[in-house]
Structures are given as structure tokens and as C-alpha cells.
Motif scaffolding. Structure first.
Motif, PDB file in Angstrom:
ATOM      1  N   VAL A  69      -1.801  57.674  26.010  1.00 17.23           N
ATOM      2  CA  VAL A  69      -3.199  58.089  26.063  1.00 17.23           C
ATOM      3  C   VAL A  69      -3.764  58.187  24.653  1.00 17.23           C
ATOM      4  O   VAL A  69      -4.871  57.713  24.370  1.00 17.23           O
ATOM      5  N   ASN A  70      -2.976  58.770  23.764  1.00 16.42           N
ATOM      6  CA  ASN A  70      -3.419  58.907  22.381  1.00 16.42           C
ATOM      7  C   ASN A  70      -3.603  57.544  21.732  1.00 16.42           C
ATOM      8  O   ASN A  70      -4.566  57.316  20.992  1.00 16.42           O
ATOM      9  N   LEU A  71      -2.689  56.623  22.049  1.00 15.71           N
ATOM     10  CA  LEU A  71      -2.811  55.265  21.513  1.00 15.71           C
ATOM     11  C   LEU A  71      -4.137  54.649  21.949  1.00 15.71           C
ATOM     12  O   LEU A  71      -4.874  54.098  21.143  1.00 15.71           O
ATOM     13  N   LYS A  72      -4.411  54.787  23.264  1.00 14.38           N
ATOM     14  CA  LYS A  72      -5.610  54.163  23.826  1.00 14.38           C
ATOM     15  C   LYS A  72      -6.876  54.840  23.293  1.00 14.38           C
ATOM     16  O   LYS A  72      -7.826  54.174  22.900  1.00 14.38           O
ATOM     17  N   ASP A  73      -6.872  56.196  23.283  1.00 13.80           N
ATOM     18  CA  ASP A  73      -8.093  56.923  22.954  1.00 13.80           C
ATOM     19  C   ASP A  73      -8.402  56.951  21.462  1.00 13.80           C
ATOM     20  O   ASP A  73      -9.558  56.915  21.069  1.00 13.80           O
ATOM     21  N   ASN A  74      -7.360  57.058  20.637  1.00 15.91           N
ATOM     22  CA  ASN A  74      -7.618  57.248  19.209  1.00 15.91           C
ATOM     23  C   ASN A  74      -7.108  56.116  18.328  1.00 15.91           C
ATOM     24  O   ASN A  74      -7.847  55.573  17.522  1.00 15.91           O
ATOM     25  N   GLU A  75      -5.830  55.805  18.508  1.00 14.77           N
ATOM     26  CA  GLU A  75      -5.226  54.954  17.489  1.00 14.77           C
ATOM     27  C   GLU A  75      -5.703  53.511  17.551  1.00 14.77           C
ATOM     28  O   GLU A  75      -5.887  52.885  16.515  1.00 14.77           O
ATOM     29  N   ILE A  76      -5.910  52.995  18.779  1.00  8.65           N
ATOM     30  CA  ILE A  76      -6.387  51.609  18.886  1.00  8.65           C
ATOM     31  C   ILE A  76      -7.817  51.482  18.332  1.00  8.65           C
ATOM     32  O   ILE A  76      -8.075  50.594  17.518  1.00  8.65           O
ATOM     33  N   PRO A  77      -8.749  52.396  18.741  1.00 11.00           N
ATOM     34  CA  PRO A  77     -10.092  52.303  18.143  1.00 11.00           C
ATOM     35  C   PRO A  77     -10.055  52.456  16.619  1.00 11.00           C
ATOM     36  O   PRO A  77     -10.759  51.740  15.910  1.00 11.00           O
ATOM     37  N   ASP A  78      -9.211  53.379  16.120  1.00 15.65           N
ATOM     38  CA  ASP A  78      -9.076  53.542  14.670  1.00 15.65           C
ATOM     39  C   ASP A  78      -8.561  52.262  14.027  1.00 15.65           C
ATOM     40  O   ASP A  78      -9.024  51.863  12.957  1.00 15.65           O
ATOM     41  N   ALA A  79      -7.604  51.628  14.690  1.00 17.07           N
ATOM     42  CA  ALA A  79      -7.033  50.399  14.137  1.00 17.07           C
ATOM     43  C   ALA A  79      -8.105  49.327  14.026  1.00 17.07           C
ATOM     44  O   ALA A  79      -8.140  48.573  13.057  1.00 17.07           O
ATOM     45  N   LYS A  80      -9.001  49.283  15.015  1.00  8.68           N
ATOM     46  CA  LYS A  80     -10.090  48.296  14.956  1.00  8.68           C
ATOM     47  C   LYS A  80     -10.968  48.565  13.748  1.00  8.68           C
ATOM     48  O   LYS A  80     -11.336  47.649  13.018  1.00  8.68           O
ATOM     49  N   LYS A  81     -11.296  49.854  13.546  1.00 11.31           N
ATOM     50  CA  LYS A  81     -12.124  50.204  12.381  1.00 11.31           C
ATOM     51  C   LYS A  81     -11.399  49.841  11.085  1.00 11.31           C
ATOM     52  O   LYS A  81     -12.007  49.333  10.145  1.00 11.31           O
ATOM     53  N   ARG A  82     -10.104  50.117  11.064  1.00 16.16           N
ATOM     54  CA  ARG A  82      -9.327  49.809   9.856  1.00 16.16           C
ATOM     55  C   ARG A  82      -9.353  48.307   9.553  1.00 16.16           C
ATOM     56  O   ARG A  82      -9.562  47.890   8.425  1.00 16.16           O
TER      57      ARG A  82
END
Lengths: 246, 124
Positions: A69-82
Motif C-alpha cells: 500500500v505504501n509503495l502504491k500510495d507514496n513511493e511510486i508517485p514519489d519515484a515519478k516526481k524524482r
């Protein structure tokens, strides 16, 4: 035990079937066949039901551990921004470099043309083909040339330094991309776990968590990716340090 | 003045060395993390250390602590040039005895300013 009972039951029914067939009693034989088939279906239904329940239980415990859930909600969107920021930084560095080169080009071309021109005059002077008036013109041209040459060299030097500084993107984008690689590895191990649950080749192993980041450092500031307690500029750093007595 | 530049990215080492040369420092050496930097610092009379934070092997903060713990290098000025911008990290570096802290991306002006400040202090 269950299997043995099952088998003896089956054997009995098979014998019955043979007897009915030998007696040419088609209706009774059909009834036995039907009985056999329905029993088969029942066992199949039960197994599918059990599998479904296990899958459901495993999936809900997997989702509950929060990693996916954390991957989907936070880390993937953050990775896109990165990654978008990486594009921005590389673009910016390429533009800075190309702009500096665009500014250097006409200057060096101008210098080349004037040295060519002066060199021709100088050769004439050396072979005594220059009049006194022509010499005077050349002398003032040389003086002007030396003056602009020194200014131009300084300008080119500044631009070269801009190009050097622009290469700093490589370090920062490298650090950002490393973080995204770690994330991809986390996603990969989560997926492997999910597949192993679905394939029933194994159960949740260990504490059920994907490999946690080895690299716990926050790394380069990325616009839009909030990291708690991050400063925004060199000025903030200086303020913080001076508040600590630096 | 002999300076050791430590960063795991060779491009950043080149940039920092380039800027330092620009400022008149010509005796420059480099290392790609704390583990390779430490033996150099122990063996060869360096006067100044510029280091990144996030490096494999041994990080810059660990290197800083090692440098401070060794009597031979305890007094050496250390400038940290890093992308780490968390307050607690800056404070950790300050507590470990860093002499200057520059965040990436930085400008030539910032580097000069911090170096001047460090030398003023060590002179005064």
C-alpha cells in the motif's frame, strides 16, 4: 483414511456398474455413472472453495502489512516526481552547456578572424611592404586586439566554468536514480511474494516485508517530494549552523 | 596547501578540483569514499578535506568522525559538500566537528565563500 474410504466406495460403484452393464440394465448403469460424476464434482467444488479461501486470507494479510500500500500510495508517485526531476535537471544542464557554447563560438570566431587579418599585415610589415601610415593603422589594431583578446579570454574562461558547474547534474541525478532503483527492487520483491502466494508455491516468508531500503539517507532535494526536516537552501544551512554557534 | 577531495561521483570530484584550482589550490588529491580516503589522510600530510556525505563503503560523516578521533588529523579543517539537506543531518555534522557545510547544487561563489571563512577562522 478418507482416500481409502473413497476408493472402496468407488470400487463398489464400479462393480455395481459392471453388474448392471452385464445384465444389460441401461437405466441402472446410467444412474450409477451419474452418481459417480456428481461425487467427482463435489470434491472439485470443495477444493476450489478451499483454495479461494486460502488465497483470500493470504492476500488480505499481505495487503495489511502495508508495504504494498505504501509503495502504491507514496513511493511510486514519489519515484515519478524524482524521475521527472531527473529529466528536468539533465535538460537544464544540457541547455546551460549549449548556451555557454553558443556564446563562446562567436567570440572565438571573431578572434580567429582578427588574428588572421593582423597576421597578414604583420607578414607584409616583416617583408617591408607596409607604408608608415599602414603601419600606424596596424599598430593601433594590434593594441585593440590585445585588449579585446584579454577580455575575450576572460569571457571564455567564465563560460567554460559555467559548463563545468553544469556537470554537477550527473552526481545529483545519479543519487536520485539510485533511489528509484532501490524502489524498483522493493516492488520486484513484493511482486515475487505476491506471485508465490497466488501460485501457492510458498507462503509469506519471514516478516512478509519487502527488503527495506539499505540507503536511509534522504538524498538530493526533489521539488514536490517532501522529506521531513529538509532545509531549502544554502542560506537555511548557514542560518542553522550560525544558530549552533558556527 | 594539500587538499583531499572525497566523492563517489567522479564528475563531482572533477568539478570540485576544477573550482579549487581556479581558486589557486593546485596540490589536489582525490578518493571515492571514506575507506579509500582514510589511509590517504593517515599517510600523507593533507591540510584540508572536502567530502561528500552519501558514499558507499564509508560515508562522509563516518570519515569526519574518524578524522576527528585521530590525533594526527583532529585539527584538519573539513568541508562537507553534499546533497543531504535534512536539519538533523546538518546538526549531526556540526556536532561531529565539520567546519563548513555546502549543499548541492552549489555555485563557485559559495565554495569560495566557505573556504575563505574556514581559513579566516583557522588563521585567527
Amino acid at each position: 483414511m478418507h482416500n481409502e474410504e473413497n476408493e472402496s466406495g468407488l470400487l463398489e460403484k464400479a462393480r455395481l456398474l459392471v453388474t448392471h452393464l452385464e445384465n444389460k440394465d441401461k437405466d441402472k448403469a446410467d444412474a450409477v455413472l451419474e452418481d459417480l460424476a456428481s461425487e467427482r464434482e463435489m470434491v472439485l467444488f470443495q477444493e476450489v472453495g478451499q483454495l479461494t479461501r486460502e488465497l483470500h486470507d493470504n492476500l488480505s494479510s499481505f495487503a495489511l502489512d502495508g508495504d504494498l500500500v505504501n509503495l502504491k500510495d507514496n513511493e511510486i508517485p514519489d519515484a515519478k516526481k524524482r524521475l521527472n526531476y531527473v529529466i528536468e535537471m539533465t535538460e537544464d544542464a544540457a541547455n546551460k552547456t549549449l548556451n555557454a557554447i553558443d556564446e563562446i563560438e562567436p567570440v572565438t570566431q571573431g578572434m580567429e578572424a582578427s588574428s588572421q587579418e593582423l597576421s597578414e599585415k604583420w607578414n607584409k610589415f616583416m617583408s617591408r611592404d607596409l607604408t608608415v601610415d599602414q603601419f600606424k593603422v596596424m599598430a593601433s589594431e594590434i593594441s585593440l586586439y590585445l585588449d579585446t583578446s584579454s577580455k575575450n579570454s576572460k569571457f571564455v574562461h567564465e563560460k567554460v566554468n559555467e559548463i563545468v558547474m553544469a556537470q554537477g547534474f550527473q552526481d545529483l541525478t545519479g543519487q536520485i536514480i539510485r533511489k528509484v532503483i532501490t524502489l524498483v527492487q522493493d516492488v520486484e520483491s513484493s511482486l515475487v511474494e505476491l506471485i508465490s502466494i497466488a501460485g501457492k508455491h510458498g507462503s509469506l516468508n519471514g516478516d512478509g516485508k519487502a527488503n527495506k531500503h539499505v540507503d536511509e539517507l534522504a538524498g538530493p532535494t526533489v521539488p514536490g517530494v517532501d522529506v521531513e526536516g529538509e532545509v531549502n537552501s544554502q542560506d537555511d544551512v548557514d542560518d542553522l549552523l550560525s544558530s549552533l554557534g558556527f | 596547501m594539500k587538499i583531499l577531495v572525497v566523492d563517489d561521483f567522479s564528475t563531482m570530484r572533477r568539478i570540485i578540483k576544477n573550482l579549487l584550482r581556479e581558486l589557486g589550490f593546485t596540490n589536489l588529491d582525490e578518493a571515492d569514499d571514506g575507506l579509500t580516503a582514510l589511509p590517504k589522510l593517515k599517510g600523507g600530510s593533507y591540510d584540508f578535506l572536502v567530502t561528500d556525505w552519501n558514499m558507499p563503503g564509508m560515508t562522509g560523516i563516518e570519515l569526519l568522525k574518524e578524522v576527528r578521533a585521530n590525533p594526527d588529523t583532529a585539527q584538519m579543517p573539513v568541508l562537507m559538500v553534499t546533497a543531504e539537506t535534512k536539519r538533523e543531518q546538518i546538526m549531526e555534522a556540526a556536532q561531529a566537528g565539520v567546519n563548513g557545510y555546502i549543499i548541492k547544487p552549489f555555485t563557485a561563489g559559495t565554495l569560495k565563500e566557505k573556504l575563505d571563512k574556514i581559513f579566516q577562522r583557522s588563521a585567527g
